[in-house]
Design a protein around this motif. Structure first.
Motif, PDB file in Angstrom:
ATOM      1  N   ALA A  65       1.034  -1.235  -0.174  1.00  0.00           N
ATOM      2  CA  ALA A  65      -0.061   0.117   0.063  1.00  0.00           C
ATOM      3  C   ALA A  65       1.008   1.287  -0.007  1.00  0.00           C
ATOM      4  O   ALA A  65       0.490   2.204  -0.721  1.00  0.00           O
ATOM      5  CB  ALA A  65      -1.065   0.038   1.187  1.00  0.00           C
ATOM      6  N   HIS A 112       3.552   1.828  -1.532  1.00  0.00           N
ATOM      7  CA  HIS A 112       3.770   2.341  -3.015  1.00  0.00           C
ATOM      8  C   HIS A 112       2.457   2.723  -3.712  1.00  0.00           C
ATOM      9  O   HIS A 112       2.569   3.762  -4.515  1.00  0.00           O
ATOM     10  CB  HIS A 112       4.524   0.954  -3.733  1.00  0.00           C
ATOM     11  CG  HIS A 112       5.691   0.675  -3.108  1.00  0.00           C
ATOM     12  ND1 HIS A 112       6.847   1.325  -3.538  1.00  0.00           N
ATOM     13  CD2 HIS A 112       6.127  -0.280  -2.212  1.00  0.00           C
ATOM     14  CE1 HIS A 112       7.805   0.735  -2.774  1.00  0.00           C
ATOM     15  NE2 HIS A 112       7.426  -0.135  -2.147  1.00  0.00           N
ATOM     16  N   ARG A 113       1.464   2.119  -3.574  1.00  0.00           N
ATOM     17  CA  ARG A 113       0.188   2.610  -4.314  1.00  0.00           C
ATOM     18  C   ARG A 113      -0.279   3.724  -3.897  1.00  0.00           C
ATOM     19  O   ARG A 113      -1.016   4.479  -4.580  1.00  0.00           O
ATOM     20  CB  ARG A 113      -0.779   1.595  -3.974  1.00  0.00           C
ATOM     21  CG  ARG A 113      -0.473   0.050  -4.825  1.00  0.00           C
ATOM     22  CD  ARG A 113      -1.480  -0.885  -4.473  1.00  0.00           C
ATOM     23  NE  ARG A 113      -2.964  -0.473  -5.174  1.00  0.00           N
ATOM     24  CZ  ARG A 113      -3.924  -0.723  -4.732  1.00  0.00           C
ATOM     25  NH1 ARG A 113      -4.341  -1.756  -3.858  1.00  0.00           N
ATOM     26  NH2 ARG A 113      -4.897  -0.164  -5.684  1.00  0.00           N
ATOM     27  N   SER A 126      -0.673  -9.484  -4.562  1.00  0.00           N
ATOM     28  CA  SER A 126      -0.940  -8.013  -4.441  1.00  0.00           C
ATOM     29  C   SER A 126       0.280  -7.235  -5.072  1.00  0.00           C
ATOM     30  O   SER A 126       0.094  -6.236  -5.544  1.00  0.00           O
ATOM     31  CB  SER A 126      -1.683  -7.546  -3.196  1.00  0.00           C
ATOM     32  OG  SER A 126      -2.669  -8.293  -2.560  1.00  0.00           O
ATOM     33  N   ALA A 144       0.807  -4.689  -8.140  1.00  0.00           N
ATOM     34  CA  ALA A 144       0.942  -3.501  -8.027  1.00  0.00           C
ATOM     35  C   ALA A 144       2.152  -3.038  -8.600  1.00  0.00           C
ATOM     36  O   ALA A 144       2.565  -2.064  -8.661  1.00  0.00           O
ATOM     37  CB  ALA A 144       1.104  -3.046  -6.556  1.00  0.00           C
ATOM     38  N   ASN A 202      -4.783  -2.654   2.027  1.00  0.00           N
ATOM     39  CA  ASN A 202      -4.271  -2.600   0.843  1.00  0.00           C
ATOM     40  C   ASN A 202      -5.364  -2.517  -0.305  1.00  0.00           C
ATOM     41  O   ASN A 202      -5.393  -1.563  -1.115  1.00  0.00           O
ATOM     42  CB  ASN A 202      -3.071  -3.443   0.239  1.00  0.00           C
ATOM     43  CG  ASN A 202      -2.965  -3.182  -1.073  1.00  0.00           C
ATOM     44  OD1 ASN A 202      -2.141  -2.280  -1.427  1.00  0.00           O
ATOM     45  ND2 ASN A 202      -3.049  -4.380  -1.782  1.00  0.00           N
ATOM     46  N   ASP A 255      -8.564   1.308  -3.707  1.00  0.00           N
ATOM     47  CA  ASP A 255      -9.610   1.635  -4.754  1.00  0.00           C
ATOM     48  C   ASP A 255     -10.917   2.538  -4.105  1.00  0.00           C
ATOM     49  O   ASP A 255     -11.255   3.282  -4.921  1.00  0.00           O
ATOM     50  CB  ASP A 255     -10.282   0.601  -5.591  1.00  0.00           C
ATOM     51  CG  ASP A 255      -9.021  -0.525  -6.162  1.00  0.00           C
ATOM     52  OD1 ASP A 255      -8.287   0.229  -6.650  1.00  0.00           O
ATOM     53  OD2 ASP A 255      -9.416  -1.417  -6.539  1.00  0.00           O
ATOM     54  N   GLU A 302      -9.276   5.911  -3.684  1.00  0.00           N
ATOM     55  CA  GLU A 302      -9.560   6.745  -4.953  1.00  0.00           C
ATOM     56  C   GLU A 302     -10.839   7.404  -5.405  1.00  0.00           C
ATOM     57  O   GLU A 302     -10.995   8.628  -5.441  1.00  0.00           O
ATOM     58  CB  GLU A 302      -8.944   5.861  -6.230  1.00  0.00           C
ATOM     59  CG  GLU A 302      -9.239   6.581  -7.470  1.00  0.00           C
ATOM     60  CD  GLU A 302      -7.521   6.723  -8.003  1.00  0.00           C
ATOM     61  OE1 GLU A 302      -7.319   7.752  -8.522  1.00  0.00           O
ATOM     62  OE2 GLU A 302      -6.789   5.781  -8.132  1.00  0.00           O
TER      63      GLU A 302
END
Length: 198
Positions: free
Chosen positions: A17, A19-20, A68, A72, A182, A186, A189
């Protein structure tokens, strides 16, 4: 305009997470504020077990985290040992420093645990070398991490998170809304885009 990212290095999902969340936040004009917290403190406060304490869940989590990470585009491998004591790394990551340097340090510490073949973050000399490798004074950070202010800072962040209803890592706090895991990124976002159905 901040996404608060609560994490513990012991969590593979926090690694993915991390990184995302930065990409998602930047897409919506937000910055990420990383907040080191002690996952074990959440478990104690809520009377629950961590995934590593449940054999079937432990095996699943490592496989799921690897999947995951692949989705990613993040390298992944198991740490030298798990569970491990993350206190030193968490305290070092929480020390006062320039925010760009903090992000680089957190990325390097995460990679040392979950990036594949890394040395882990339990040995003071190793953590000092990692910090020095991103341009910080590793020896000074290790010394500071052993002091009462660093211990108090981590304890206070963990207690504040518990008081805010946080129960796991990673947790993203966005405009007073809590998103856990993680797989909730979405939803983060959509929330930032003003499209949250809840």
């Amino acid at each position: 305009m901040v996404v608060r990212f609560l994490f513990d290095f012991i969590s593979p999902y926090s690694y993915v997470a991390w990184h995302r969340v930065q990409v998602i936040a930047a897409r919506h004009g937000r910055t990420v504020e990383p907040v080191p917290v002690l996952f074990a403190g959440f478990l104690r406060a809520h009377g629950t077990k961590g995934p590593a304490e449940v054999p079937a869940k432990r095996a699943y989590v490592f496989k799921d985290a690897a999947r995951s990470a692949r989705l990613a585009g993040v390298s992944f491998g198991l740490p030298p040992e798990h569970p491990f004591n993350p206190l030193l790394a968490l305290r070092v990551a929480g020390e006062p420093m320039d925010e760009e340097a903090r992000r680089a340090l957190i990325t390097a510490l995460f990679h040392a645990v979950w990036g594949g073949g890394g040395p882990g973050v339990t040995d003071p000399a190793t953590v000092a070398a990692i910090a020095s490798g991103v341009g910080l004074d590793g020896a000074a950070l290790i010394a500071a991490a052993g002091g009462e202010p660093a211990k108090t800072r981590l304890r206070a962040a963990t207690d504040a998170a518990i008081a805010a209803g946080v129960f796991g890592v990673p947790t993203m706090l966005v405009d007073g809304e809590l998103f856990w895991g993680n797989d909730s990124l979405d939803h983060v976002e959509r929330f930032l885009a003003g499209e949250d159905p809840a």
